[in-house]
Motif scaffolding. Structure first.
Motif, PDB file in Angstrom:
ATOM      1  N   ASP A 122       3.410 -15.345   2.356  1.00 24.00           N
ATOM      2  CA  ASP A 122       4.559 -14.528   2.736  1.00 24.00           C
ATOM      3  C   ASP A 122       5.136 -13.894   1.460  1.00 24.00           C
ATOM      4  O   ASP A 122       5.465 -14.582   0.503  1.00 24.00           O
ATOM      5  N   ASP A 123       5.217 -12.552   1.412  1.00 30.68           N
ATOM      6  CA  ASP A 123       5.561 -11.849   0.182  1.00 30.68           C
ATOM      7  C   ASP A 123       6.924 -12.199  -0.396  1.00 30.68           C
ATOM      8  O   ASP A 123       7.089 -12.295  -1.596  1.00 30.68           O
ATOM      9  N   GLY A 150       6.973 -13.588  -3.786  1.00 30.63           N
ATOM     10  CA  GLY A 150       7.561 -12.639  -4.735  1.00 30.63           C
ATOM     11  C   GLY A 150       8.502 -13.317  -5.707  1.00 30.63           C
ATOM     12  O   GLY A 150       8.466 -13.049  -6.916  1.00 30.63           O
ATOM     13  N   ALA A 151       9.288 -14.224  -5.206  1.00 32.91           N
ATOM     14  CA  ALA A 151      10.229 -14.930  -6.073  1.00 32.91           C
ATOM     15  C   ALA A 151       9.486 -15.718  -7.125  1.00 32.91           C
ATOM     16  O   ALA A 151       9.830 -15.709  -8.318  1.00 32.91           O
ATOM     17  N   ALA A 152       8.415 -16.380  -6.710  1.00 38.44           N
ATOM     18  CA  ALA A 152       7.635 -17.176  -7.655  1.00 38.44           C
ATOM     19  C   ALA A 152       6.964 -16.281  -8.698  1.00 38.44           C
ATOM     20  O   ALA A 152       6.882 -16.632  -9.880  1.00 38.44           O
ATOM     21  N   GLU A 157      -2.283  -9.865  -6.652  1.00 36.96           N
ATOM     22  CA  GLU A 157      -1.927  -8.502  -6.250  1.00 36.96           C
ATOM     23  C   GLU A 157      -0.468  -8.190  -6.589  1.00 36.96           C
ATOM     24  O   GLU A 157      -0.134  -7.152  -7.156  1.00 36.96           O
ATOM     25  N   LEU A 158       0.395  -9.146  -6.239  1.00 35.88           N
ATOM     26  CA  LEU A 158       1.836  -8.950  -6.478  1.00 35.88           C
ATOM     27  C   LEU A 158       2.162  -8.839  -7.963  1.00 35.88           C
ATOM     28  O   LEU A 158       2.987  -8.026  -8.376  1.00 35.88           O
ATOM     29  N   ILE A 159       1.484  -9.689  -8.779  1.00 32.44           N
ATOM     30  CA  ILE A 159       1.728  -9.660 -10.231  1.00 32.44           C
ATOM     31  C   ILE A 159       1.382  -8.282 -10.788  1.00 32.44           C
ATOM     32  O   ILE A 159       2.180  -7.643 -11.478  1.00 32.44           O
TER      33      ILE A 159
END
Lengths: 502, 497
Positions: A440-441, A445-447, A492-494
C-alpha cells in the motif's frame, strides 16, 4: 573375542579381491495379531502381557496361520518379482534357546512361499539387479535381556529376563542369491538394496519397516575371492546390522578384514560375527565348526498353504506403483536430476512433496519448501520430515500465498514457523501476526521517506545516477517494515521520489 | 437299590433326566467307588472331588429350572491326564510336569463341560502316551481289573481300568498308535480312535502331532457313540481339525444292521506272535458277522508289514521336537537351578531328571532320524511307507466297507514282563498302528475271553476316514449278538473288586 583386527585399505582390498555378498533381511509384518495366535502385536506393552498358551508354547497349544500374514508374504513376493508357490508348508527349525518358547521356530524350509525374484536398485545412476533366492514366512522369537554380564550376551550374564510379547510376531525373511559383480560398489549396493527393500515394504503397507525399532533387521554374509576366480571364498555372517549406514559399514569392514586375513596367507573361518555401531567393526561370535543341524521337518500342526492362482492374480492387480517406478515417474515429471531425486529420497520427502502437489502447489515450490526450510527444521528437531506438525495442505497454502504476492519468502518462512508452533493455518497466522506484504503506497511511502531522510549520502548518489545504490535504501525500508514491504514497489517509490528513471 | 456305578452312560443320563436319581448322587457313588478301590487299581492320578460335585450340582440345578439337558448331562467321566484342565493338574504321566496347573482348558475339556459331563479326575497313562502298558507312567503302573498283576494296556491304561472297574462309565483316551484300542481290548471295554482331525487336539499335550487323536472310551458301543458326538467337531484352534459335520455315529450305534455290508479280513494280521485264543475269538467274530448278514472277504495290505518300522521313525521324530519345550524355564519341573548354573545346564539337568527312559529313548531316536544326512533314509522313507499304507487302505476300501482284525496279538501280559524289552512292547500295537498312519477311524470292542487265560480279547474294526459311523454300525451289531450269546455283557465276568 578378538579385540583388534588387522585391516587393509579398502582400495588395496578391492585391487586383489572380488567381494560376494548375501543379504538376509527379516521384516516384522504389521499385522494386528501374531502369526499363529490371536495375541496383539502392539509395541511397547508391559512384558509378557501379550501372550497366550500358543505363543508361550504351553503344553497342548497349537498354532493357526494368520491369513493376513500369508497375504502380506504373497504381496512381498509379487513385488519382488518372485514366483508364488502353488503349495507350500511350514517347517520346524529345531534348536534350544530360552527366548524361543517351543524350542523350535515355526518357519519354512525347502518350500518357501515366494522364490526366484529380483529387485533393481540404483547406485550412482547405475541400475544393479539383486536377485532374490526366496522369501519365506516365520515367527519371531521372544526378547532376552541378559543382566550382569560385560557383553550383554547370555554368556557371563547373572540372570536373564524374557519377554515373550515379540514371540510369534510374523516375520518375512528375504534372502538374496549371491550378489556378484558389485566390485568396489558392494557396500553401496548392499545399502541401496536394503533401502529399496524398505521403501517397497512401506509402499506395500505390510510393515512400517522401521529399522531402529527392529521391524527390519539385516544379516550380512560376505566372502572374497581373488579377482578372476569363479569359486566363492568362505563367508562370514554378520548378524543384526540394523541401519542403512551400518549395512554399508559392515560390508566395508568385512571386505577389509577378509582381505587382511587372506592377503596374509590366512583362511577365513565360517563364523557368526557381531556388528558394533560405535566404530563400525565386527567381532567374532560363535564359530560354526560344522553347519548347525536344525533338523527341519514339515510342521505337522499346520496344514499346507496353497494360495489359489486367482487370488494371487487379484493381489498382483492391487499392488501399488512400486517405489522405484514411482520415483522414476516423479523425477521425469518434476524434471530434476538423479542427484536431486536421490536427495529427495534420502530426506524422506517424496510423499510430503507429492501430497503438497496434490493439494495444489506447483512441483518446484513444493519441493523447495520441503527440501529447504522444512528439511532444515526437521533436521534441527531430529524428527522425520513426515512427522513435522504441518500438513501438505498448509504447505500448499503457503505456496499459494507467495504466488499471489501476499507473502514473500521471508514472510513465508515466518508463517511456516508459526504453523509448526501450532498457531493455526497459514491464513490465520498471516492475520494474527499481521505478516502480509505492505504494498500500500501510503504506508510504504512513509517508510521510503524515512529511509531517504536517514541516508542523505545514499540519496545523493542515486540522484547522481547511481541507480544500483537504491538497493541500500530498499534494505532500509525492508528493515523498517520488518520484511513486510513489497521490495519491488519500494524500489519504484524510492526512484520516483528521487526523480530518477529506474 | 440300583448300583449307580453299574449303569451305562445312556441309562445314567436317562435316570438323571427323569429325576429318578440326581447327578450329585451319581457323582458321589462314583467318587465313593474310587475311594474304595482305586488304591488297588491306580486308575487315577488326580481325583477332582470338588470340581466333579460342582459340575453335578450345576446339572441338577439346570434340571430343576426345567432347562434342557444334553444326552450325557450328569454322567461321570475319567479324563486321560493328557488334556489340559484349567486349575486342575495335568502331568501327562511325567515328572517333568509334576505340579503344573494349566491356565486353560483343552477344547475337548471345554466340550465335556459344556455337555454337562462330570469330570471325576485325571487318569494314569504311559509318560507322554509312550507305551502299551501304563508301566511307563512316572507315577507307577495301573492294574488290569481282570487281573491286577497284569497290564491294563497303554498308554491309556488308567482310562480303560477306570471303565472296567466301574469307577466311571465314560472315559477319554488318545490314540497315537493304539493307545485307546489296545487298552480297550485287554480290559474288555470299547474304545474308538476317530478319523484323524475329528476331535480337536487343542489342549491335548502332543506326542506325535500327525498321529495323535483323542477319542471316546466306554463300556458299550452306544455310550462310546454318545461321547463321540459330544467331543467331535471342527475347532478353529486346531488347523488339522476336520471342517465337516460329525458322521451320524449315534444313529449308527442304534441301528446295528450289517446286512449286505462288505467286511474285509486283513490277511497280514495273523500268524507268528498271535496268541491262539486271540485268533479263536477273532474267527468267532468273523463267523458272527457272516451270520449277521455281512459279506466277508479276505483282503491283502502288503505294506502293513512295514507299519511298525515307519511308526517308530515318525512318532519319535515328531516327539523329539514336540517335547523340546520342556526345558524347565517356564513351567513344570526345574532341576539344579542353584544360582551357579547356566540356563543350558539347568535345562539339561531338568530333562535328565524329568523324563523317563522310554521318553528319552524316543527323543534320541527321533533326533537321530531327523538329523541331516539321515533324514531321507529314516524320516523320508517312513513318510513313503505311510503313503503306501494309505494306498493299501484305499485299495482295500474299494472292495469292502470295513476291515476287521484282532486289536492286539495277545491278551493282557503280566506287569513287568516286557518292561525291559521295548521291541516286545512295541509289538502290542502291530494291528493298531496302520490306522494311525493313514488317519482312518478304528474301534476295538470285546469279542470274548481267550480260553487259555480267561482274559478279554478285542475285535478291531477299521473304517475309511470320515466314515466313523460304520464302526458303530458294525460294533453295535457284534455287541448285541455277543451279549445275547453270553447272556450278559462281558464285563459281568470280571472279578469283583
Amino acid at each position: 573375542m578378538t579385540v583388534t583386527e588387522d585391516l587393509v585399505s579398502y582400495e588395496d582390498a578391492l585391487a586383489a579381491f572380488d567381494p560376494v555378498m548375501g543379504l538376509e533381511v527379516h521384516v516384522e509384518l504389521g499385522t494386528k495379531t501374531k502369526m499363529f495366535c490371536g495375541c496383539s502385536t502392539e509395541l511397547g506393552a508391559p512384558p509378557n502381557s501379550q501372550t497366550c498358551p500358543t505363543c508361550l508354547g504351553l503344553p497342548g497349544s497349537l498354532p493357526v496361520v494368520n491369513a493376513v500374514g500369508v497375504e502380506s508374504a504373497v504381496k512381498i513376493g509379487l513385488a519382488l518379482n518372485c514366483e508364488i508357490a502353488e503349495w507350500c508348508r511350514f517347517a520346524r527349525k529345531n534348536y534350544f534357546y530360552p527366548d524361543m518358547p517351543k524350542n523350535f521356530q515355526t518357519s519354512q524350509y525347502d518350500e518357501p512361499i515366494a522364490f526366484n525374484g529380483y529387485l533393481d536398485v540404483d547406485v550412482e545412476g547405475e541400475t544393479f539387479r539383486v536377485e532374490i533366492e526366496r522369501a519365506h514366512m516365520e515367527e519371531d522369537t521372544g526378547k532376552s535381556t541378559h543382566v550382569g554380564g560385560a557383553t550383554g550376551r547370555i554368556h557371563g550374564a547373572q540372570h536373564s529376563l524374557l519377554d515373550y510379547n515379540r514371540a510369534g510376531i510374523p516375520l518375512i525373511e528375504i534372502v538374496t542369491k549371491p550378489i556378484v559383480g558389485a566390485g568396489a560398489k558392494a557396500p553401496e549396493v548392499a545399502k541401496a538394496y536394503v533401502a529399496e527393500l524398505r521403501e517397497l515394504i512401506k509402499a506395500l503397507g505390510v510393515s512400517e519397516a522401521r529399522m531402529e525399532m527392529g521391524q527390519m533387521r539385516c544379516d550380512v554374509n560376505l566372502s572374497l575371492r581373488p579377482i578372476g576366480r569363479e569359486k566363492f571364498g568362505t563367508r562370514s555372517e554378520t548378524k543384526n546390522v540394523n541401519s542403512l549406514r551400518s549395512v554399508e559399514r559392515a560390508v566395508r569392514f568385512e571386505i577389509q578384514r577378509h582381505a587382511a586375513v587372506l592377503g596374509g596367507g590366512g583362511t577365513i573361518v565360517q563364523e557368526t560375527r557381531h556388528f558394533h555401531e560405535e566404530d563400525g567393526s565386527t567381532t567374532s561370535g560363535r564359530i560354526k565348526e560344522e553347519a548347525e543341524d536344525y533338523r527341519y521337518f514339515p510342521e505337522p500342526d499346520l496344514v499346507p498353504v496353497a494360495p489359489a492362482r486367482e487370488w494371487v492374480e487379484e493381489l498382483r492387480a492391487t499392488l501399488p506403483e512400486l517405489p522405484r517406478v514411482r520415483r522414476q515417474r516423479l523425477q521425469a515429471e518434476w524434471g530434476i536430476s538423479d542427484h536431486e531425486m536421490q536427495s529427495v529420497l534420502n530426506a524422506g520427502a517424496i510423499d510430503p512433496i507429492v501430497a503438497t502437489i496434490d493439494a495444489g502447489a506447483p512441483a518446484d515450490q513444493a519441493r523447495k519448501w520441503w527440501m529447504g526450510e522444512l528439511a532444515r527444521r526437521a533436521n534441527e528437531s531430529g524428527t522425520e520430515l513426515s512427522a513435522l506438525p504441518i500438513t501438505a495442505a498448509q504447505v500448499a497454502r503457503v505456496c499459494a500465498l507467495v504466488a499471489e504476492g501476499t507473502l514473500n519468502d521471508k514472510l513465508a518462512r515466518q508463517v511456516i514457523e508459526a504453523v509448526l508452533l501450532g498457531e493455526g493455518d497459514p491464513d490465520q497466522v498471516v492475520e494474527q501476526r499481521g505478516l502480509a506484504i505492505v504494498s500500500d503506497d501510503s504506508a510504504l511511502g512513509a517508510a521510503v521517506d524515512e529511509a531517504i531522510a536517514a541516508n542523505p549520502g545514499v540519496a545523493d548518489k542515486i540522484r547522481d545516477g547511481k541507480v544500483a545504490a537504491a538497493g541500500a535504501l530498499v534494505g532500509a525500508v525492508m528493515k523498517a517494515t520488518r520484511g513486510q514491504a513489497d521490495a519491488a514497489r519500494a524500489r519504484e517509490l524510492i526512484l520516483e521520489r528521487l526523480g530518477v528513471q529506474g | 437299590m440300583t448300583d449307580l456305578t453299574r449303569l451305562t452312560a445312556a441309562e445314567t443320563a436317562a435316570k438323571i433326566a427323569s429325576g429318578e436319581t440326581s447327578a450329585v448322587e451319581v457323582a458321589k457313588a462314583h467318587l465313593d467307588r474310587i475311594a474304595a478301590i482305586d488304591e488297588k487299581v491306580h486308575a487315577f492320578l488326580h481325583v477332582d472331588t470338588e470340581g466333579a460335585l460342582a459340575a453335578a450340582r450345576a446339572v441338577d440345578g439346570k434340571r430343576a429350572k426345567g432347562e434342557k439337558l444334553g444326552p450325557l448331562a450328569g454322567v461321570p467321566l475319567a479324563l486321560k491326564d493328557i488334556f489340559t484342565t484349567e486349575g486342575v493338574p495335568t502331568t501327562v504321566g511325567s515328572k517333568i510336569l509334576e505340579g503344573w496347573i494349566p491356565p486353560y482348558d483343552a477344547t475337548l475339556t471345554r466340550k465335556l463341560k459344556d455337555a454337562g459331563i462330570v469330570i471325576l479326575g485325571k487318569t494314569n497313562m504311559d509318560e507322554f502316551a509312550m507305551g502299551s502298558s501304563t508301566e511307563n507312567s512316572a507315577y507307577g503302573p495301573t492294574g488290569n481289573p481282570w487281573d491286577l498283576t497284569r497290564i491294563p494296556g497303554g498308554s491309556g491304561g488308567g482310562s480303560s481300568a477306570a471303565l472296567a472297574s466301574f469307577q466311571a462309565p465314560l472315559a477319554i483316551g488318545t490314540d497315537t498308535g493304539g493307545s485307546i484300542r489296545q487298552p480297550a481290548a485287554v480290559t474288555g471295554t470299547v474304545g474308538v480312535k476317530p478319523t484323524y482331525g475329528a476331535v480337536s487336539r487343542y489342549g491335548m499335550v502332543a506326542f506325535s502331532s500327525s498321529l495323535d487323536q483323542g477319542g471316546p472310551c466306554a463300556r458299550t458301543v452306544l455310550d462310546a457313540a454318545l461321547l463321540h458326538e459330544a467331543i467331535a467337531g471342527h475347532d478353529p484352534l486346531d488347523s488339522t481339525s476336520i471342517d465337516a459335520p460329525v458322521p451320524p455315529v449315534v444313529e449308527a450305534a442304534r441301528s446295528g444292521d450289517v446286512r449286505g455290508l462288505r467286511v474285509g479280513v486283513v490277511k497280514e494280521f495273523a500268524g507268528e506272535g498271535y496268541q491262539a485264543g486271540v485268533m479263536e475269538r477273532f474267527n468267532d467274530s468273523v463267523e458272527m458277522l457272516r451270520e449277521l448278514g455281512a459279506e466277508v472277504v479276505e483282503v491283502s495290505c502288503p505294506s502293513f508289514t512295514y507299519a511298525l518300522a515307519a511308526y517308530y521313525l515318525i512318532a519319535p521324530s515328531e516327539c523329539s521336537s514336540n517335547l523340546a519345550r520342556f526345558d524347565g524355564l517356564r513351567y513344570g519341573l526345574r532341576t539344579g537351578d542353584d544360582g551357579t548354573r547356566s540356563a543350558e545346564e539347568v535345562t539339561s539337568l531338568t530333562r535328565e531328571a524329568g523324563f523317563g527312559p522310554e521318553v528319552k529313548r524316543r527323543i534320541m531316536l527321533g533326533t537321530y532320524a531327523l538329523s541331516s544326512g539321515y533324514y531321507d533314509a529314516y524320516y523320508g522313507s517312513a513318510q513313503k511307507v505311510r503313503t503306501l499304507i494309505t494306498r493299501d487302505f484305499e485299495r482295500a476300501f474299494g472292495e469292502v466297507d470295513v476291515l476287521v482284525s484282532p486289536t492286539t496279538p495277545t491278551t493282557a501280559f503280566p506287569i513287568g514282563e516286557r518292561a525291559d524289552d521295548p521291541m516286545a512292547m512295541y509289538l502290542a500295537d502291530l494291528c493298531t498302528i496302520p490306522a494311525n498312519l493313514a488317519g482312518n477311524a478304528a474301534m476295538s470292542l470285546p469279542c470274548g475271553l481267550a480260553p487259555e487265560d480267561g482274559l478279554p480279547v478285542g475285535l478291531q474294526i477299521i473304517a475309511p476316514a470320515l466314515a466313523d459311523d460304520r464302526l458303530y454300525r458294525v460294533g453295535a451289531a457284534v455287541e448285541a449278538a455277543f451279549t445275547a450269546r453270553w447272556g450278559h455283557p462281558l464285563l459281568e465276568e470280571a472279578p469283583t473288586l
